[in-house]
Design an enzyme around this catalytic site. Structure first.
Site, PDB file in Angstrom:
ATOM      1  N   LYS A 184     -80.641  11.851 -51.760  1.00 51.73           N
ATOM      2  CA  LYS A 184     -81.310  10.548 -51.842  1.00 51.73           C
ATOM      3  C   LYS A 184     -82.521  10.547 -50.916  1.00 51.73           C
ATOM      4  O   LYS A 184     -82.399  10.454 -49.703  1.00 51.73           O
ATOM      5  CB  LYS A 184     -80.382   9.393 -51.438  1.00 51.73           C
ATOM      6  CG  LYS A 184     -81.009   8.056 -51.831  1.00 51.73           C
ATOM      7  CD  LYS A 184     -80.530   6.879 -51.041  1.00 51.73           C
ATOM      8  CE  LYS A 184     -81.183   6.716 -49.709  1.00 51.73           C
ATOM      9  NZ  LYS A 184     -82.644   6.500 -49.735  1.00 51.73           N
ATOM     10  N   GLU A 258     -78.328  13.251 -37.984  1.00 48.83           N
ATOM     11  CA  GLU A 258     -79.555  13.658 -37.258  1.00 48.83           C
ATOM     12  C   GLU A 258     -80.388  12.406 -37.082  1.00 48.83           C
ATOM     13  O   GLU A 258     -80.977  11.905 -38.037  1.00 48.83           O
ATOM     14  CB  GLU A 258     -80.332  14.694 -38.090  1.00 48.83           C
ATOM     15  CG  GLU A 258     -79.627  16.019 -38.233  1.00 48.83           C
ATOM     16  CD  GLU A 258     -79.603  16.822 -36.949  1.00 48.83           C
ATOM     17  OE1 GLU A 258     -80.329  16.466 -35.992  1.00 48.83           O
ATOM     18  OE2 GLU A 258     -78.843  17.796 -36.894  1.00 48.83           O
ATOM     19  N   CYS A 292     -89.016  13.115 -35.172  1.00 52.26           N
ATOM     20  CA  CYS A 292     -87.860  12.681 -34.380  1.00 52.26           C
ATOM     21  C   CYS A 292     -87.874  13.257 -32.973  1.00 52.26           C
ATOM     22  O   CYS A 292     -87.378  12.643 -32.038  1.00 52.26           O
ATOM     23  CB  CYS A 292     -86.579  13.075 -35.097  1.00 52.26           C
ATOM     24  SG  CYS A 292     -86.555  14.818 -35.564  1.00 52.26           S
ATOM     25  N   GLU A 391     -87.171   4.088 -29.545  1.00 49.88           N
ATOM     26  CA  GLU A 391     -88.027   4.985 -30.319  1.00 49.88           C
ATOM     27  C   GLU A 391     -89.119   4.167 -31.026  1.00 49.88           C
ATOM     28  O   GLU A 391     -88.819   3.170 -31.680  1.00 49.88           O
ATOM     29  CB  GLU A 391     -87.184   5.714 -31.363  1.00 49.88           C
ATOM     30  CG  GLU A 391     -87.974   6.718 -32.159  1.00 49.88           C
ATOM     31  CD  GLU A 391     -87.126   7.421 -33.213  1.00 49.88           C
ATOM     32  OE1 GLU A 391     -86.383   6.748 -33.938  1.00 49.88           O
ATOM     33  OE2 GLU A 391     -87.231   8.656 -33.308  1.00 49.88           O
TER      34      GLU A 391
HETATM   35  P1  NAD Z   1     -84.049   5.027 -41.880  1.00 49.45           P
HETATM   36  O1  NAD Z   1     -82.785   5.132 -41.089  1.00 49.45           O
HETATM   37  O2  NAD Z   1     -84.584   3.678 -42.157  1.00 49.45           O
HETATM   38  O3  NAD Z   1     -83.845   5.723 -43.314  1.00 49.45           O
HETATM   39  C1  NAD Z   1     -83.493   7.068 -43.464  1.00 49.45           C
HETATM   40  C2  NAD Z   1     -82.836   7.258 -44.813  1.00 49.45           C
HETATM   41  O4  NAD Z   1     -81.574   6.592 -44.808  1.00 49.45           O
HETATM   42  C3  NAD Z   1     -83.605   6.648 -45.984  1.00 49.45           C
HETATM   43  O5  NAD Z   1     -83.421   7.478 -47.114  1.00 49.45           O
HETATM   44  C4  NAD Z   1     -82.930   5.294 -46.171  1.00 49.45           C
HETATM   45  O6  NAD Z   1     -83.077   4.794 -47.463  1.00 49.45           O
HETATM   46  C5  NAD Z   1     -81.488   5.645 -45.864  1.00 49.45           C
HETATM   47  N1  NAD Z   1     -80.646   4.562 -45.336  1.00 49.45           N
HETATM   48  C6  NAD Z   1     -81.007   3.534 -44.534  1.00 49.45           C
HETATM   49  N2  NAD Z   1     -79.921   2.791 -44.224  1.00 49.45           N
HETATM   50  C7  NAD Z   1     -78.850   3.373 -44.820  1.00 49.45           C
HETATM   51  C8  NAD Z   1     -77.453   3.092 -44.869  1.00 49.45           C
HETATM   52  N3  NAD Z   1     -76.931   2.040 -44.232  1.00 49.45           N
HETATM   53  N4  NAD Z   1     -76.652   3.921 -45.564  1.00 49.45           N
HETATM   54  C9  NAD Z   1     -77.153   5.002 -46.195  1.00 49.45           C
HETATM   55  N5  NAD Z   1     -78.475   5.309 -46.215  1.00 49.45           N
HETATM   56  C10 NAD Z   1     -79.309   4.506 -45.527  1.00 49.45           C
HETATM   57  O7  NAD Z   1     -85.112   5.953 -41.152  1.00 49.45           O
HETATM   58  P2  NAD Z   1     -86.651   6.204 -41.555  1.00 49.45           P
HETATM   59  O8  NAD Z   1     -87.472   5.083 -41.044  1.00 49.45           O
HETATM   60  O9  NAD Z   1     -86.768   6.600 -42.976  1.00 49.45           O
HETATM   61  O10 NAD Z   1     -86.955   7.535 -40.689  1.00 49.45           O
HETATM   62  C11 NAD Z   1     -87.274   7.501 -39.357  1.00 49.45           C
HETATM   63  C12 NAD Z   1     -86.058   7.793 -38.492  1.00 49.45           C
HETATM   64  O11 NAD Z   1     -85.502   9.054 -38.824  1.00 49.45           O
HETATM   65  C13 NAD Z   1     -86.452   7.895 -37.029  1.00 49.45           C
HETATM   66  O12 NAD Z   1     -85.493   7.224 -36.248  1.00 49.45           O
HETATM   67  C14 NAD Z   1     -86.410   9.387 -36.761  1.00 49.45           C
HETATM   68  O13 NAD Z   1     -86.209   9.741 -35.419  1.00 49.45           O
HETATM   69  C15 NAD Z   1     -85.278   9.809 -37.640  1.00 49.45           C
HETATM   70  N6  NAD Z   1     -85.357  11.259 -37.910  1.00 49.45           N
HETATM   71  C16 NAD Z   1     -84.443  12.091 -37.308  1.00 49.45           C
HETATM   72  C17 NAD Z   1     -84.518  13.464 -37.501  1.00 49.45           C
HETATM   73  C18 NAD Z   1     -83.537  14.414 -36.839  1.00 49.45           C
HETATM   74  O14 NAD Z   1     -83.462  15.554 -37.271  1.00 49.45           O
HETATM   75  N7  NAD Z   1     -82.821  14.012 -35.822  1.00 49.45           N
HETATM   76  C19 NAD Z   1     -85.516  13.985 -38.330  1.00 49.45           C
HETATM   77  C20 NAD Z   1     -86.429  13.115 -38.913  1.00 49.45           C
HETATM   78  C21 NAD Z   1     -86.333  11.741 -38.709  1.00 49.45           C
END
Ligand code: NAD
Length: 491
Positions: A184, A258, A292, A391
């Site tokens: 997804k 992650e 991240c 963050e």
């Molecule tokens: P987000 O949490 O809003 O969304 C990430 C993904 O999860 C999207 O596909 C979203 O649709 C889905 N999602 C959101 N809520 C959900 C739920 N309750 N259940 C299932 N799926 C859900 O994050 P974002 O704004 O897209 O990305 C930025 C974040 O991702 C930042 O916090 C960043 O640090 C983190 N990130 C972490 C890593 C890592 O490897 N640790 C890598 C890249 C990004």
């Protein structure tokens, strides 16, 4: 829907399930918007629970009855190499598309969105050939066969910042191990996921092995809690990760999380400012700091404080901000209007504190369209301030002074997160010693650069589990012990 080998049709509000493009069950649509021009590129469909159910059923069927988990390692490896070839053929197209979707500068996009995903697939396609699937050991009553079996159906949920690379952190090892996948992607990067699907189909992956369904939070939640899913690999914010972890726990599913970060860049007293300047882009501003591992807290010794602040300021004012397709540009726009608003809100909040705005803080001059913000430095930030705790996921850096290394380490570790970090010093061995004392998943010495072949992940609110390297492949096997009554070792 017809495609050429290196071009994907973007106007298809459909999902990729069982190697077919299928119409969505619901009617919700998503405008994919160009981050630099604010123009609609194409319209994508958003999944409902029914779409997720169809995708999981396809993956389940492919796992329980299909050829993929039953192939030899050599056969799966060959299929994955074909998948990598098909992705590689489309790499320029993918890179350009992601640059339009989220504003990553084209040079970086070419490497990280265009080329890296195929490399990751090849890495796991080769690594899996060395896996010993069965090992016999003596037991009290005969012998035990210890088997590694593919774990099952994996749900891979990814953010938008490096859409194909982050997907491949889990999709590639999952497929190599013999698992089937429902991916997804994030709505912000809806369109490039079509390229992955076209490549998988043209590579001849069997039906149901890789299914790609776009959707938002609710669709993601439906995927995580679906009883047909055995493992959840979630990359995203800490807030969402907690919900995903809870839901996966209720369903007793394997889970890897992650999540976000607030990493520290520790500049030691003997650090070279030339080295620091050269590394600031990768450590604190990679992909406009929408990374991240961004080192968004810079810890500076009081004895070199002005040097550190000045170096950061110079780096920021040296940047060329603008059209991410222009090769001279070093910083493009943020990924979305909503995300830019969040970053601006952090800047406004920091302005209300005693922190000193050194540079940036607004929209770059002359850029009236697109989701742009200047690289921004606040000095004299207190480690308890919101800017040091939360963050931002954008180019806003907090500089925090320290008196000695004990204090630097205390500040570095005084964080809810623990994902990345950098230590800057003329004495590499000493910097490594400092790095050993930081509670985090990864640390760079005088540079930041992810090693795709080494374990990666976070501690504390940055996540649970590790991916990449051989650990990434082990994540997708489950052990089984067969207690044989015969002595299989000695005939
Ligand atoms: P987000 O949490 O809003 O969304 C990430 C993904 O999860 C999207 O596909 C979203 O649709 C889905 N999602 C959101 N809520 C959900 C739920 N309750 N259940 C299932 N799926 C859900 O994050 P974002 O704004 O897209 O990305 C930025 C974040 O991702 C930042 O916090 C960043 O640090 C983190 N990130 C972490 C890593 C890592 O490897 N640790 C890598 C890249 C990004």
């Amino acid at each position: 829907m017809s495609t050429t080998a290196n071009e994907t049709e973007l106007g298809r509000p459909q999902f990729f399930i069982n190697n077919e493009w299928v119409a969505p069950a619901g009617g919700e649509l998503h405008d994919a918007i160009d981050a630099a021009t604010e123009e609609v590129i194409a319209v994508a469909a958003m999944a409902t629970e029914a779409d997720m159910d169809a995708a999981v059923r396809a993956a389940r069927d492919a796992f329980d009855r299909g050829p993929w988990p039953r192939m030899t390692l050599q056969e799966r490896s060959a299929a994955l190499h074909r998948f990598a070839d098909e992705l590689e053929k489309r790499s320029d197209f993918t890179a350009q598309l992601v640059t339009r979707e989220i504003g990553t500068t084209i040079g970086m996009s070419t490497i990280l969105n265009g080329q890296a995903p195929a490399m990751q697939i090849r890495y796991y396609a080769d690594l899996v050939l060395d896996v010993e699937l069965e090992k016999v050991q003596p037991s009290m009553f005969g012998s035990t066969i210890v088997r590694k079996e593919p774990l099952g159906v994996a749900a891979v949920i990814v953010p938008w910042n490096y859409p194909h690379s982050i997907a491949m952190f889990n999709v590639a090892p999952a497929l190599a191990a013999g698992c089937t996948v429902v991916l997804k992607p994030s709505p912000e990067t809806a369109l490039d996921s079509y390229v992955l699907a076209d490549a998988a189909r043209d590579a001849g992956l069997p039906a149901g092995v890789l299914n790609i369904v776009l959707g938002g939070r609710e669709a993601g939640a439906a995927l995580v809690s679906h009883p047909g899913v055995d493992k959840v690999a979630f990359t995203g914010s800490t807030e969402a990760g907690r919900k995903v972890g809870e839901a996966a726990g209720r369903g007793l599913k394997h889970v890897i999380l992650e999540l976000g970060g607030k990493s520290a860049s520790i500049v030691l007293e003997d650090a070279s400012m030339e080295t620091f300047y050269a590394g600031i882009g990768a450590s604190s501003f990679m992909n406009n700091s929408q990374t991240c591992t961004t080192a968004s807290r810079v810890l500076a010794p009081r004895s070199r404080y002005d040097d550190v602040v000045e170096t950061l300021k110079t780096w920021c004012t040296d940047q060329v901000i603008g059209d991410p397709f222009d090769p001279a540009v070093t910083m493009g726009p943020m990924a979305s209007k909503h995300h830019l608003a969040r970053i601006n809100e952090h800047i406004e909040a920091a302005r209300q504190t005693s922190a000193r705005l050194i540079t940036g803080g607004g929209r770059p001059a002359g850029l009236d369209r697109g989701w742009y913000v200047e690289p921004t430095i606040f000095a004299d930030v207190d480690n308890g301030d919101r800017l040091a705790r939360e963050e931002v996921f954008g180019p806003v850096i907090a500089v925090i002074p320290y008196d000695d290394e004990v204090e630097a380490l205390r500040l570095a570790n005084d964080s809810d997160f623990g994902l990345g970090g950098v230590v800057w010093s003329a004495d590499e061995q000493h910097a490594i010693e400092v790095a050993r004392q930081i509670r985090t998943g990864a640390v760079g010495i005088n540079y930041w650069g992810l090693d795709m072949n080494a374990p990666f992940g976070g501690v504390k609110a940055s996540g649970v589990g590790r991916e990449l390297g051989s650990v990434g492949l082990d994540n997708y096997f489950e052990y089984k012990s067969i207690y044989a009554s015969a002595d299989l070792l000695n005939g």
